[in-house]
Design an enzyme around this catalytic site. Structure first.
Site, mmCIF file in Angstrom:
data_model
loop_
_atom_site.group_PDB
_atom_site.id
_atom_site.type_symbol
_atom_site.label_atom_id
_atom_site.label_comp_id
_atom_site.label_asym_id
_atom_site.label_seq_id
_atom_site.Cartn_x
_atom_site.Cartn_y
_atom_site.Cartn_z
ATOM 1 C CG HIS B 63 -6.113 1.690 11.659
ATOM 2 N ND1 HIS B 63 -5.271 0.634 11.473
ATOM 3 C CD2 HIS B 63 -5.498 2.752 11.093
ATOM 4 C CE1 HIS B 63 -4.190 1.045 10.819
ATOM 5 N NE2 HIS B 63 -4.313 2.319 10.582
ATOM 6 C CG LEU B 66 -9.313 11.757 12.719
ATOM 7 C CD1 LEU B 66 -9.658 12.228 14.131
ATOM 8 C CD2 LEU B 66 -10.587 11.637 11.881
ATOM 9 C CG ASN B 97 0.106 8.350 9.997
ATOM 10 O OD1 ASN B 97 -0.995 8.596 10.462
ATOM 11 N ND2 ASN B 97 0.268 7.716 8.848
ATOM 12 C CG ASP B 155 -1.037 2.709 11.069
ATOM 13 O OD1 ASP B 155 -0.800 1.563 10.668
ATOM 14 O OD2 ASP B 155 -1.794 3.495 10.467
ATOM 15 C CG HIS B 182 2.077 -0.501 9.042
ATOM 16 N ND1 HIS B 182 1.213 0.198 8.245
ATOM 17 C CD2 HIS B 182 2.981 -1.051 8.195
ATOM 18 C CE1 HIS B 182 1.575 0.059 6.970
ATOM 19 N NE2 HIS B 182 2.647 -0.685 6.916
ATOM 20 C CG HIS B 235 -3.451 -2.353 8.539
ATOM 21 N ND1 HIS B 235 -2.232 -2.958 8.643
ATOM 22 C CD2 HIS B 235 -3.226 -1.015 8.617
ATOM 23 C CE1 HIS B 235 -1.303 -2.034 8.753
ATOM 24 N NE2 HIS B 235 -1.864 -0.853 8.758
ATOM 25 C CG ASP B 308 -5.613 1.779 7.310
ATOM 26 O OD1 ASP B 308 -5.303 2.908 7.737
ATOM 27 O OD2 ASP B 308 -4.823 1.072 6.645
ATOM 28 C CG HIS B 312 -4.470 9.681 0.380
ATOM 29 N ND1 HIS B 312 -3.460 10.335 1.039
ATOM 30 C CD2 HIS B 312 -4.385 8.381 0.747
ATOM 31 C CE1 HIS B 312 -2.781 9.471 1.776
ATOM 32 N NE2 HIS B 312 -3.331 8.277 1.623
#
Ligand SMILES: [Zn+2]
Lengths: 297, 433
Positions: B63, B66, B97, B155, B182, B235, B308, B312
């Protein structure tokens, strides 16, 4: 300089000292118009609140400060400026204190970590509204002398109420017993861990209360289905004349304003002998003068 | 390719039941021999003294976000691979995503080609369940899997439409790939910024109840039973989910799940004073949940530890808590946080290694995850007790969003080998270009 971000983190003696200081700022007290002379108090209101803003403004002016009023409406925030950008811009104008009202919990704390001047929380999201709690405690102390052993009942939408959280912490710190009452959908988990007692049966606890603090019912909660209707809320949790009858003879009624008359509080009670609502407003200025004085020094 | 001989390593290879001091010989990019007796070094071999080190199958992270294509300022396939091998991972599954969603072979191929260019570790793309992650139409799973996708997932979002979820579970059975979910009922989590509990009440933040996750796990297990599909729950964060998955496994359903290191390490109190670095979806839960996750790691309910990894930028986190974007980076702290459970006596070394390598390899049917002769030489060499302090500024990831900055961890990767080539050694990348 010390921030006032919430009641959390303040000791009893510190809170008492602040309330004692407020005592000196009551009408008729010594002239304090030099205390903040030549200094700037910036009111940063990201959420409308004429009452709180006016109260801080009057308090600041009575201390001789210049007041910078900044409000969300028409500001650059709507153009993508971040909270910290705005705060740093205001800081560049050199205020002694920044007073912040914001719809997001924790926003004043975020600002306080990034500016050099003192920050006063004038209400953040559903987190805290410390100056309101202090003025409420001040008003009760004025009537009772001490809060020890007294029971204060807070009624209504505790989930969304910063007033409830700050009051719970403040009243507990000053020795009172605090009972929170409202529909289960509006009482969040963990209030006991903050020192409160929780009930949904208003009529059962009402006779124990020395003071009843009504919370404003935010009518927009209705559309979010926290409640079936205003009518049902009023029936179950409204302070009606019939309910006022069942209160202790000298029990007080408080409300942070503005009141939804006839919803959480009936007009007869709001304007009746138990009500200390206008005293709250008057005391608000004195308490805020004490807060600004303490934070700016 | 140079042969490599690892000497006197503590080899932990759960799939093959190995835990003891061994010499390991690697030739032609594959494991050639694992021997209790010292092995002679072949001519020209590189000899690695692995005394006091653990030599384990390379970690596989099911999970990882990238961010390429579309948000290359946060991470790229290259920087993500660097972070991966620095964390001891020899394979990562890339979530679809991205800002061009991986719902077509074109995007899958782009990710695979970037991964080839990076030349560091294996990247296994996951394809979107629905076109554009919109939750409306099924994407072309056959094409995606043909192009190299190893799982299907939306996800970042739940599949709210139960009818659609039922169909994708059915549809995927023809390819025998897992459908990764998810789990979040958006009507229950609406407006929430953190776990609903005493901390959210104190902070005045709208809470996300555990039921937002558990109710969806329950729904999908019902659909799984009916469709005989394969479900992988991403998760998992709370006690209720763990209980339902454990029961479903006992009844023989084909369900697997993963837990992220932050969920078994921190509880909701880590939000503390509105720390957006502790903001993620699902949120950090209560202490009861943390305890339940740890039990589930031990008893086999959890198949894999997955990070996960969600990079950011600084400005995504330096805002009001409610506005903060969800997610933390995880590749470079996963080993230390997992080994913390070993040092605390919660997990055996063997189970910890299993959760990072063999477990994930099995869940998605990936190569690697073990060290039998003939297996790809995807190997992580680590010092289990070496202490180090997390410094986010030194991450190989392009982002620094972690609540673990400043925390001292015990256990550090010393070398990462992919296909018999050393790609990370003593804190340095060994890039081929
Ligand atoms: Zn997710």
């Amino acid at each position: 300089m010390r921030h006032l971000l919430g009641i959390a983190g303040w000791r009893r003696d510190e809170l008492e000292a602040l309330l004692d200081r407020a005592q000196a700022h009551l009408p008729g007290g010594p002239d304090a118009s030099h205390v903040l002379r030549g200094r700037v108090v910036a009111n940063l209101f990201f959420e409308d609140s004429t009452r709180t803003r006016s109260s801080f403004e009057v308090a600041a002016r009575k201390l001789g400060a210049d007041v910078l009023n900044w409000s969300y409406a028409g500001s650059s925030v709507s153009k993508g400026e971040t909270l910290l950008d705005t705060a740093r811009n205001i800081e560049a104008m050199g205020p002694a204190v920044i007073v912040i009202r914001h719809r997001s919990s924790g926003a004043p704390g975020l600002v306080a970590r990034h500016v050099k001047c003192a920050v006063v929380n004038a209400g953040d999201g559903a987190h805290e509204h410390p100056s309101q709690a202090l003025l409420d405690a001040f008003t009760l102390r004025q009537r009772w002398g001490r809060l020890d052993g007294r029971t204060v009942l807070i009624v209504g939408d505790v989930l969304h109420s910063r007033v409830a959280r700050s009051n719970l912490l403040c009243l507990k710190a000053l020795g009172a017993r605090v009972v929170l009452c409202g529909p289960p959908t509006l009482l969040p988990p963990g209030l006991e861990e903050m020192g409160g007692e929780v009930t949904h049966q208003l009529d059962a606890v009402l006779p124990q209360a020395d003071a009843v603090m009504c919370l404003r019912l935010q009518t927009e909660r209705m559309s979010e289905a926290f409640l079936p209707s205003q009518r049902e809320y009023s029936r179950l949790f409204g302070i009606t004349p019939a309910r006022a009858e069942r209160m202790k003879p000298d029990a007080l009624v408080l409300h942070p304003g503005p009141i939804n008359r006839g919803v959480e509080l009936s007009p007869v009670v709001a304007d009746g002998p138990r009500s200390v609502i206008l005293e709250q407003v008057a005391n608000g200025v004195a308490v805020r003068r004490a807060i600004l004085e303490a934070c700016a020094s | 390719m140079t042969p490599v001989l690892f000497q006197r390593a503590r080899v932990i290879d759960p799939r093959n039941g190995v835990d003891g001091v061994r010499d390991v010989l690697v030739t032609d990019g594959r494991v050639a021999q694992v021997s209790e007796a010292p092995l002679p070094a072949p001519k020209d071999a590189r000899v690695v003294d692995a005394t006091d080190k653990w030599l384990v199958p390379g970690f596989i992270d099911l999970h990882v976000h990238l961010r390429e294509p579309g948000e290359e300022g946060k991470e790229t396939v290259l920087t993500g691979c660097r972070a991966a091998v620095a964390g001891g991972f020899t394979g990562v599954v890339a979530m679809p995503n991205t800002k061009v969603v991986n719902d077509s072979a074109l995007v899958t191929e782009l990710v695979l080609s970037r991964a080839r260019d990076a030349g560091l570790c294996h990247v296994y793309p996951a394809g979107a369940i629905t076109k554009g992650l919109k939750g409306e139409e099924l994407s072309e799973a056959g094409e995606l899997i043909g192009a190299g996708c190893v799982a299907l997932t939306d996800d970042g979002r739940p599949v709210m439409n139960a009818g659609l979820m039922r169909r994708v579970l059915q549809y995927a059975t023809q390819f025998d790939v897992p459908v990764m979910v998810h789990e979040e009922d958006l009507t229950l989590s609406a407006g929430g910024a953190m776990h609903e509990g005493a901390t959210s009440t104190r902070l005045g933040l709208r809470g996300i109840p555990s039921s937002a996750e558990v109710a969806m796990v329950a729904r999908d297990l019902v659909l799984l039973e009916e469709t005989k599909g394969r479900l992988h729950v991403a998760h998992v964060s709370c006690e209720g989910s763990v209980r339902l998955i454990r029961e479903a496994k006992q009844r023989g359903l084909r369900v697997t799940c993963e837990v992220a290191p932050h969920h078994f390490t921190l509880d909701d109190r880590a939000v503390g004073d509105y720390d957006t670095h502790a903001k993620m979806a699902p949120p950090l839960r209560g202490d009861v949940d943390v305890k339940a996750l740890r039990e589930a790691l031990v008893d086999g309910t959890v198949d894999a530890i997955a990070t996960d990894h969600a990079p950011h930028g600084v400005s995504d986190k330096l805002v009001e808590f409610e506005k903060g974007i969800n997610g933390i980076v995880g590749l470079e702290t996963a080993l230390g946080l997992t080994l913390a459970l070993v040092h605390e006596g919660v997990l055996t070394p063997r189970r910890a290694v299993e959760l990072l390598s063999d477990g994930p390899a099995r869940v998605f049917g990936l190569p690697g995850g073990h060290l039998a002769p003939g297996a790809p030489a995807d190997i992580t060499l680590l010092s289990p007790s070496e202490e180090w302090t997390v410094d986010a500024h030194r991450f190989y990831s392009r982002s620094r969003n972690t609540p673990f900055h400043g925390r001292t961890l015990k256990g550090r990767v010393t070398q990462t080998w992919v296909g018999g080539r050393c790609v990370f050694e003593d804190g340095q990348l060994k890039e081929s270009r």
